[in-house]
Design a protein around this motif. Structure first.
Motif, PDB file in Angstrom:
ATOM      1  N   LYS A 145     -10.786  -9.901   1.189  1.00  0.00           N
ATOM      2  CA  LYS A 145      -9.704  -8.973   1.481  1.00  0.00           C
ATOM      3  C   LYS A 145      -8.524  -9.255   0.553  1.00  0.00           C
ATOM      4  O   LYS A 145      -8.375 -10.346   0.044  1.00  0.00           O
ATOM      5  CB  LYS A 145      -9.265  -9.106   2.937  1.00  0.00           C
ATOM      6  CG  LYS A 145     -10.377  -8.793   3.911  1.00  0.00           C
ATOM      7  CD  LYS A 145      -9.864  -8.809   5.322  1.00  0.00           C
ATOM      8  CE  LYS A 145     -11.016  -8.578   6.257  1.00  0.00           C
ATOM      9  NZ  LYS A 145     -10.947  -7.370   6.973  1.00  0.00           N
ATOM     10  N   GLU A 146      -7.702  -8.247   0.373  1.00  0.00           N
ATOM     11  CA  GLU A 146      -6.498  -8.390  -0.436  1.00  0.00           C
ATOM     12  C   GLU A 146      -5.454  -9.156   0.353  1.00  0.00           C
ATOM     13  O   GLU A 146      -5.118  -8.788   1.477  1.00  0.00           O
ATOM     14  CB  GLU A 146      -5.960  -7.008  -0.812  1.00  0.00           C
ATOM     15  CG  GLU A 146      -4.761  -7.039  -1.720  1.00  0.00           C
ATOM     16  CD  GLU A 146      -5.098  -7.500  -3.120  1.00  0.00           C
ATOM     17  OE1 GLU A 146      -4.211  -8.059  -3.769  1.00  0.00           O
ATOM     18  OE2 GLU A 146      -6.242  -7.301  -3.551  1.00  0.00           O
ATOM     19  N   SER A 154      -1.678 -10.576   1.184  1.00  0.00           N
ATOM     20  CA  SER A 154      -0.287 -10.174   1.025  1.00  0.00           C
ATOM     21  C   SER A 154       0.547 -11.106   1.885  1.00  0.00           C
ATOM     22  O   SER A 154       0.054 -11.719   2.817  1.00  0.00           O
ATOM     23  CB  SER A 154      -0.084  -8.722   1.463  1.00  0.00           C
ATOM     24  OG  SER A 154      -0.362  -8.577   2.837  1.00  0.00           O
ATOM     25  N   THR A 182       4.267 -13.824   2.052  1.00  0.00           N
ATOM     26  CA  THR A 182       5.270 -14.623   1.360  1.00  0.00           C
ATOM     27  C   THR A 182       5.049 -16.096   1.650  1.00  0.00           C
ATOM     28  O   THR A 182       4.806 -16.479   2.785  1.00  0.00           O
ATOM     29  CB  THR A 182       6.686 -14.232   1.838  1.00  0.00           C
ATOM     30  OG1 THR A 182       6.873 -12.841   1.601  1.00  0.00           O
ATOM     31  CG2 THR A 182       7.753 -15.018   1.102  1.00  0.00           C
ATOM     32  N   GLN A 241      -0.271 -16.259  -7.842  1.00  0.00           N
ATOM     33  CA  GLN A 241       0.132 -14.854  -7.841  1.00  0.00           C
ATOM     34  C   GLN A 241      -0.705 -14.014  -8.803  1.00  0.00           C
ATOM     35  O   GLN A 241      -0.894 -12.825  -8.561  1.00  0.00           O
ATOM     36  CB  GLN A 241       1.614 -14.714  -8.181  1.00  0.00           C
ATOM     37  CG  GLN A 241       2.506 -15.080  -7.010  1.00  0.00           C
ATOM     38  CD  GLN A 241       3.963 -14.882  -7.336  1.00  0.00           C
ATOM     39  OE1 GLN A 241       4.483 -15.460  -8.279  1.00  0.00           O
ATOM     40  NE2 GLN A 241       4.624 -14.060  -6.542  1.00  0.00           N
ATOM     41  N   HIS A 279      -3.604 -13.253  -6.655  1.00  0.00           N
ATOM     42  CA  HIS A 279      -3.224 -12.488  -5.463  1.00  0.00           C
ATOM     43  C   HIS A 279      -1.845 -11.871  -5.683  1.00  0.00           C
ATOM     44  O   HIS A 279      -0.840 -12.380  -5.192  1.00  0.00           O
ATOM     45  CB  HIS A 279      -3.210 -13.398  -4.225  1.00  0.00           C
ATOM     46  CG  HIS A 279      -4.479 -14.151  -4.041  1.00  0.00           C
ATOM     47  ND1 HIS A 279      -5.621 -13.566  -3.557  1.00  0.00           N
ATOM     48  CD2 HIS A 279      -4.799 -15.436  -4.297  1.00  0.00           C
ATOM     49  CE1 HIS A 279      -6.594 -14.462  -3.512  1.00  0.00           C
ATOM     50  NE2 HIS A 279      -6.120 -15.602  -3.956  1.00  0.00           N
ATOM     51  N   PRO A 280      -1.771 -10.749  -6.416  1.00  0.00           N
ATOM     52  CA  PRO A 280      -0.477 -10.182  -6.812  1.00  0.00           C
ATOM     53  C   PRO A 280       0.392  -9.692  -5.646  1.00  0.00           C
ATOM     54  O   PRO A 280       1.601  -9.537  -5.810  1.00  0.00           O
ATOM     55  CB  PRO A 280      -0.845  -9.032  -7.746  1.00  0.00           C
ATOM     56  CG  PRO A 280      -2.293  -8.780  -7.555  1.00  0.00           C
ATOM     57  CD  PRO A 280      -2.894 -10.019  -6.997  1.00  0.00           C
ATOM     58  N   LYS A 281      -0.180  -9.466  -4.475  1.00  0.00           N
ATOM     59  CA  LYS A 281       0.637  -9.021  -3.343  1.00  0.00           C
ATOM     60  C   LYS A 281       1.251 -10.175  -2.557  1.00  0.00           C
ATOM     61  O   LYS A 281       1.938  -9.956  -1.573  1.00  0.00           O
ATOM     62  CB  LYS A 281      -0.202  -8.148  -2.414  1.00  0.00           C
ATOM     63  CG  LYS A 281      -0.573  -6.817  -3.032  1.00  0.00           C
ATOM     64  CD  LYS A 281      -1.282  -5.936  -2.040  1.00  0.00           C
ATOM     65  CE  LYS A 281      -1.618  -4.600  -2.664  1.00  0.00           C
ATOM     66  NZ  LYS A 281      -2.290  -3.718  -1.706  1.00  0.00           N
ATOM     67  N   VAL A 282       0.994 -11.408  -2.989  1.00  0.00           N
ATOM     68  CA  VAL A 282       1.590 -12.583  -2.362  1.00  0.00           C
ATOM     69  C   VAL A 282       2.811 -12.981  -3.169  1.00  0.00           C
ATOM     70  O   VAL A 282       2.732 -13.209  -4.368  1.00  0.00           O
ATOM     71  CB  VAL A 282       0.594 -13.759  -2.287  1.00  0.00           C
ATOM     72  CG1 VAL A 282       1.270 -14.998  -1.714  1.00  0.00           C
ATOM     73  CG2 VAL A 282      -0.615 -13.386  -1.453  1.00  0.00           C
ATOM     74  N   LYS A 283       3.961 -13.058  -2.501  1.00  0.00           N
ATOM     75  CA  LYS A 283       5.202 -13.473  -3.154  1.00  0.00           C
ATOM     76  C   LYS A 283       5.389 -14.962  -2.881  1.00  0.00           C
ATOM     77  O   LYS A 283       5.291 -15.402  -1.735  1.00  0.00           O
ATOM     78  CB  LYS A 283       6.383 -12.691  -2.602  1.00  0.00           C
ATOM     79  CG  LYS A 283       7.704 -13.081  -3.222  1.00  0.00           C
ATOM     80  CD  LYS A 283       8.846 -12.267  -2.625  1.00  0.00           C
ATOM     81  CE  LYS A 283      10.146 -12.584  -3.300  1.00  0.00           C
ATOM     82  NZ  LYS A 283      10.748 -13.820  -2.898  1.00  0.00           N
ATOM     83  N   TYR A 309       1.517 -14.148   6.220  1.00  0.00           N
ATOM     84  CA  TYR A 309       0.518 -13.421   5.456  1.00  0.00           C
ATOM     85  C   TYR A 309      -0.091 -12.306   6.270  1.00  0.00           C
ATOM     86  O   TYR A 309       0.029 -12.245   7.479  1.00  0.00           O
ATOM     87  CB  TYR A 309      -0.587 -14.362   4.938  1.00  0.00           C
ATOM     88  CG  TYR A 309      -1.317 -15.099   6.022  1.00  0.00           C
ATOM     89  CD1 TYR A 309      -2.457 -14.545   6.595  1.00  0.00           C
ATOM     90  CD2 TYR A 309      -0.886 -16.329   6.479  1.00  0.00           C
ATOM     91  CE1 TYR A 309      -3.143 -15.207   7.592  1.00  0.00           C
ATOM     92  CE2 TYR A 309      -1.564 -16.998   7.473  1.00  0.00           C
ATOM     93  CZ  TYR A 309      -2.694 -16.439   8.031  1.00  0.00           C
ATOM     94  OH  TYR A 309      -3.370 -17.099   9.007  1.00  0.00           O
ATOM     95  N   ALA A 367      -4.789  -6.646   3.575  1.00  0.00           N
ATOM     96  CA  ALA A 367      -4.786  -5.210   3.324  1.00  0.00           C
ATOM     97  C   ALA A 367      -6.183  -4.646   3.511  1.00  0.00           C
ATOM     98  O   ALA A 367      -7.155  -5.315   3.410  1.00  0.00           O
ATOM     99  CB  ALA A 367      -4.291  -4.929   1.919  1.00  0.00           C
TER     100      ALA A 367
END
Length: 86
Positions: free
Chosen positions: A26-27, A29, A31, A52, A55-59, A83, A86
């Motif tokens: 899964k994608e 996301s 912080t 990142q 996993h680009p949606k994790v800040k 977390y 998506a």
């Protein structure tokens, strides 16, 4: 004290990274907020940037401010991870 804070930062990062393993299909996301001593800061930033890319949606927010900052931020509840999938 710096070694203890650095070790705690490393352990925290590894725990956060391992908590995402079960959701590899899964994608990710959310912080991740890290805080600690200046000694580990460059390494934590590099790890955060590498994570990142996967996993680009994790800040990932990394801050440093001396040997006691990471422990003080953890006690105050200012660091941790949140977390979702998506």
């Amino acid at each position: 004290m710096k070694k203890i804070i650095g070790s705690l930062l490393l352990i925290g990062f590894l725990l956060v990274q391992n908590s995402f393993v079960f959701a590899q299909d899964k994608e990710l996301s959310g912080t991740v907020i890290l805080s600690g001593a200046w000694a580990i800061y460059p390494t934590a930033v590099a790890w955060g940037e590498a994570f990142q890319k996967l996993h680009p949606k994790v800040k990932i927010d990394v801050s440093a401010g001396g040997a006691g900052k990471g422990a003080a931020d953890a006690i105050a509840g200012l660091v941790g991870y949140w977390y979702g999938f998506a």
